[in-house]
Motif scaffolding. Structure first.
Motif, mmCIF file in Angstrom:
data_model
loop_
_atom_site.group_PDB
_atom_site.id
_atom_site.type_symbol
_atom_site.label_atom_id
_atom_site.label_comp_id
_atom_site.label_asym_id
_atom_site.label_seq_id
_atom_site.Cartn_x
_atom_site.Cartn_y
_atom_site.Cartn_z
ATOM 1 N N MET A 266 66.128 -21.522 20.574
ATOM 2 C CA MET A 266 65.026 -20.980 19.783
ATOM 3 C C MET A 266 63.985 -22.035 19.461
ATOM 4 S SD MET A 266 66.848 -18.240 17.221
ATOM 5 C CE MET A 266 65.273 -17.477 16.831
ATOM 6 N N LEU A 267 64.381 -23.311 19.454
ATOM 7 C CA LEU A 267 63.399 -24.373 19.251
ATOM 8 C C LEU A 267 62.361 -24.376 20.367
ATOM 9 C CD1 LEU A 267 65.694 -27.327 18.116
ATOM 10 C CD2 LEU A 267 64.298 -25.832 16.685
ATOM 11 N N GLU A 268 62.741 -23.870 21.517
ATOM 12 C CA GLU A 268 61.835 -23.848 22.665
ATOM 13 C C GLU A 268 61.056 -22.552 22.787
ATOM 14 O OE1 GLU A 268 63.387 -23.782 26.872
ATOM 15 O OE2 GLU A 268 62.506 -25.790 26.852
ATOM 16 N N ARG A 269 61.696 -21.418 22.449
ATOM 17 C CA ARG A 269 61.016 -20.127 22.633
ATOM 18 C C ARG A 269 60.531 -19.503 21.339
ATOM 19 N NH1 ARG A 269 66.554 -18.258 23.632
ATOM 20 N NH2 ARG A 269 67.236 -16.945 21.892
ATOM 21 N N GLY A 270 60.978 -20.008 20.175
ATOM 22 C CA GLY A 270 60.561 -19.450 18.904
ATOM 23 C C GLY A 270 61.428 -18.285 18.481
ATOM 24 N N GLY A 271 61.111 -17.739 17.319
ATOM 25 C CA GLY A 271 61.869 -16.608 16.791
ATOM 26 C C GLY A 271 62.416 -16.913 15.412
ATOM 27 N N VAL A 272 63.133 -15.949 14.866
ATOM 28 C CA VAL A 272 63.714 -16.057 13.533
ATOM 29 C C VAL A 272 65.228 -15.939 13.648
ATOM 30 C CG1 VAL A 272 63.810 -15.083 11.205
ATOM 31 C CG2 VAL A 272 61.658 -15.048 12.479
ATOM 32 N N LEU A 273 65.937 -16.884 13.038
ATOM 33 C CA LEU A 273 67.394 -16.909 13.056
ATOM 34 C C LEU A 273 67.902 -16.669 11.643
ATOM 35 C CD1 LEU A 273 69.715 -17.479 15.107
ATOM 36 C CD2 LEU A 273 69.735 -19.827 14.253
ATOM 37 N N LEU A 274 68.888 -15.778 11.495
ATOM 38 C CA LEU A 274 69.504 -15.479 10.216
ATOM 39 C C LEU A 274 70.926 -16.019 10.199
ATOM 40 C CD1 LEU A 274 68.500 -11.689 9.917
ATOM 41 C CD2 LEU A 274 67.174 -13.674 9.171
ATOM 42 N N VAL A 275 71.256 -16.799 9.179
ATOM 43 C CA VAL A 275 72.605 -17.353 9.037
ATOM 44 C C VAL A 275 73.061 -17.166 7.601
ATOM 45 C CG1 VAL A 275 74.096 -19.359 9.260
ATOM 46 C CG2 VAL A 275 72.178 -19.067 10.835
ATOM 47 N N ASP A 276 74.131 -16.414 7.421
ATOM 48 C CA ASP A 276 74.678 -16.174 6.093
ATOM 49 C C ASP A 276 75.765 -17.203 5.790
ATOM 50 O OD1 ASP A 276 74.954 -14.920 3.673
ATOM 51 O OD2 ASP A 276 76.240 -13.310 4.424
ATOM 52 N N ASP A 277 75.827 -17.653 4.535
ATOM 53 C CA ASP A 277 76.841 -18.612 4.081
ATOM 54 C C ASP A 277 76.889 -19.842 4.975
ATOM 55 O OD1 ASP A 277 77.666 -17.162 1.853
ATOM 56 O OD2 ASP A 277 79.119 -16.005 2.999
ATOM 57 N N LEU A 278 75.770 -20.486 5.132
ATOM 58 C CA LEU A 278 75.682 -21.646 6.018
ATOM 59 C C LEU A 278 76.628 -22.753 5.595
ATOM 60 C CD1 LEU A 278 74.322 -23.183 8.332
ATOM 61 C CD2 LEU A 278 72.498 -23.824 6.747
ATOM 62 N N ASP A 279 76.737 -23.006 4.309
ATOM 63 C CA ASP A 279 77.562 -24.115 3.850
ATOM 64 C C ASP A 279 79.042 -23.765 3.749
ATOM 65 O OD1 ASP A 279 77.209 -22.358 1.780
ATOM 66 O OD2 ASP A 279 76.855 -23.876 0.242
ATOM 67 N N ALA A 280 79.405 -22.504 4.019
ATOM 68 C CA ALA A 280 80.821 -22.125 3.967
ATOM 69 C C ALA A 280 81.556 -22.521 5.236
ATOM 70 C CB ALA A 280 80.953 -20.620 3.749
ATOM 71 N N ALA A 281 80.860 -22.556 6.362
ATOM 72 C CA ALA A 281 81.512 -22.862 7.632
ATOM 73 C C ALA A 281 81.112 -24.212 8.189
ATOM 74 C CB ALA A 281 81.185 -21.767 8.657
ATOM 75 N N VAL A 282 79.941 -24.718 7.816
ATOM 76 C CA VAL A 282 79.425 -25.966 8.365
ATOM 77 C C VAL A 282 79.346 -27.000 7.249
ATOM 78 C CG1 VAL A 282 77.462 -27.054 9.518
ATOM 79 C CG2 VAL A 282 78.113 -24.725 10.118
ATOM 80 N N HIS A 283 79.798 -28.218 7.542
ATOM 81 C CA HIS A 283 79.743 -29.295 6.548
ATOM 82 C C HIS A 283 78.297 -29.484 6.086
ATOM 83 C CE1 HIS A 283 79.872 -33.321 4.790
ATOM 84 N NE2 HIS A 283 81.189 -33.166 4.689
ATOM 85 N N PRO A 284 78.087 -29.681 4.771
ATOM 86 C CA PRO A 284 76.715 -29.809 4.268
ATOM 87 C C PRO A 284 75.891 -30.880 4.966
ATOM 88 C CG PRO A 284 78.237 -29.542 2.450
ATOM 89 C CD PRO A 284 79.075 -29.672 3.687
ATOM 90 N N ASP A 285 76.502 -31.996 5.360
ATOM 91 C CA ASP A 285 75.748 -33.043 6.061
ATOM 92 C C ASP A 285 75.264 -32.561 7.425
ATOM 93 O OD1 ASP A 285 76.106 -34.719 3.937
ATOM 94 O OD2 ASP A 285 77.728 -35.874 4.846
ATOM 95 N N LEU A 286 76.146 -31.841 8.157
ATOM 96 C CA LEU A 286 75.745 -31.301 9.461
ATOM 97 C C LEU A 286 74.703 -30.201 9.292
ATOM 98 C CD1 LEU A 286 79.170 -31.066 11.337
ATOM 99 C CD2 LEU A 286 77.403 -32.827 11.568
ATOM 100 N N ALA A 287 74.882 -29.369 8.274
ATOM 101 C CA ALA A 287 73.897 -28.319 8.019
ATOM 102 C C ALA A 287 72.538 -28.918 7.684
ATOM 103 C CB ALA A 287 74.379 -27.423 6.883
ATOM 104 N N ALA A 288 72.540 -29.984 6.875
ATOM 105 C CA ALA A 288 71.280 -30.622 6.486
ATOM 106 C C ALA A 288 70.562 -31.198 7.695
ATOM 107 C CB ALA A 288 71.547 -31.710 5.453
ATOM 108 N N GLU A 289 71.298 -31.854 8.570
ATOM 109 C CA GLU A 289 70.667 -32.426 9.765
ATOM 110 C C GLU A 289 70.160 -31.335 10.695
ATOM 111 O OE1 GLU A 289 69.876 -35.589 10.080
ATOM 112 O OE2 GLU A 289 70.674 -35.683 8.050
ATOM 113 N N THR A 290 70.852 -30.200 10.727
ATOM 114 C CA THR A 290 70.377 -29.076 11.535
ATOM 115 C C THR A 290 69.054 -28.547 10.998
ATOM 116 O OG1 THR A 290 72.677 -28.485 12.018
ATOM 117 C CG2 THR A 290 70.998 -26.814 12.445
#
Length: 367
Positions: A266-290
């Motif tokens: 999506m960084l290349e083609r654009g669009g909108v991404l929806l992610v629920d409970d981002l910090d429940a499955a992904v470590h906050p440091d990895l989520a922040a860098e994403t």
């Protein structure tokens, strides 16, 4: 790009609530529209405690997408009519969604109101060079549209339980199909750790292998690369690099890779991404860098956007800089009537440290 989203009478939301991704003069990306420029944020986070209504907001966006995709999806969405249940009057009213977005320099407003098996209202407006035009409006009293749109025959063929936009997409109407295509481009990613590592890596292997290798090697996961042919992550062991299968990876690593599998294209083609409970499955440091990937103008040339929910805002990154700007942060809370309210200020918790345990202990004592 997504500009605003409004919802009313849906699940835990009773009154009109609005999210905006419009930024101040120094924030977001510069996006040309008409004869001017808008500042639009690539990120929007909805934060709050459990059962505050965070997921409801994201689910509403996904439901609006379903209402515009195809006839079967519209039918399924209206079958799941879910008005606010704590107010008897709200159960009799339709659910309303409205979205504002930019497409090819034109600012669109699309909205839909529905009840079970019925589209109670639908409208599409467009603003180009400060001229707002009502492409069409539809409700129980009739249908109105621009004469040059030639939508009368299409509206006459539209069933009461189907949106005109989905019908226009099916026949590839020159005006409606691009609008419906933008809404169909909204994608939901459900992070389910440990289940889709192989498919996620396969999706990235050819086009994004170098970027994936760089990300995983810098993420302090003990990973030094990606084995392209077998789609396995390479770890450093005592005797040298070892490629491990998905069964050997942590759930957090798998969830993060699953997120990257959806985000990097999506960084290349654009669009909108929806992610629920981002910090429940992904470590906050990895989520922040994403999140930083989306904020970077060079890494996100197509101006992709991420709308997500989490329990609390992320702290400063490894460089000490904030991950999110204040205007990218929204809080969900319940009012005294049990309805979700969106705002800029965090709601004060009704429970202090240890309060819940103390109340449970007291409840067990003899009366």
């Amino acid at each position: 790009m997504l500009l605003k989203f409004r919802l009313q009478n849906y699940r835990s939301v009773r009154d009109i609530q609005e999210l905006t991704l419009l930024s101040g003069p120094d924030g977001g990306f510069r996006v040309p529209v008409g004869g001017g420029v808008l500042r639009v944020s690539p990120l929007c986070g909805v934060f709050g405690p459990t059962a505050a209504g965070k997921s409801t907001v994201l689910r509403a966006v996904s439901t609006l997408r379903a209402l515009t995709t195809s006839g079967s999806d519209v039918h399924d969405a209206t079958q799941r009519f879910e008005p606010f249940q704590l107010d008897p009057a709200a159960r009799l009213l339709p659910t309303r969604f409205e979205v504002e977005f930019l497409l090819d320099g034109v600012r669109y407003v699309y909205g839909c109101a529905y009840k079970r098996d019925e589209i109670a209202g639908e409208w599409l407006h467009a603003t180009d060079r400060d001229r707002r035009r009502v492409w069409y409006e539809r409700d129980r009293t009739g249908f109105r549209c621009l004469p040059e749109s030639r939508l009368e025959h299409l509206a006459a063929a539209c069933e009461p339980h189907t949106t005109l936009l989905s019908l226009g997409a099916d026949i590839e109407h020159q005006w409606l199909a691009p609008v419906a295509a933008w809404l169909r481009g909204i994608r939901t990613v459900r992070l389910s750790p440990g289940t889709r590592l192989a498919s996620g890596l396969a999706h990235l292997a050819d086009r994004w292998n170098e970027q994936l290798t760089l990300l995983v090697s810098r993420a302090d996961l003990g990973v030094v690369g990606v084995e392209r042919d077998l789609l396995r992550l390479v770890h450093t062991g005592r005797s040298g690099p070892v490629a491990l299968g998905d069964w050997a990876e942590s759930d957090g690593t798998v969830a993060w890779l699953d997120l990257l599998a959806a985000l990097l294209p999506m960084l290349e083609r654009g669009g909108v991404l929806l992610v629920d409970d981002l910090d429940a499955a992904v470590h906050p440091d990895l989520a922040a860098e994403t999140l930083r990937l989306l904020r970077d103008r060079d890494l996100n040339p197509a101006r992709a956007q991420l709308l997500f929910s989490a329990r609390t805002p992320f702290g400063p990154g490894t460089d000490g800089l904030p991950v999110l700007d204040p205007e990218q942060i929204w809080y969900a809370a319940k009012d005294t009537d049990g309805a979700t309210v969106l705002g800029r200020d965090p709601a004060s918790s009704q429970l202090g440290p240890g309060d819940l345990a103390r109340e449970l202990w007291l409840a067990r004592q003899p009366k």
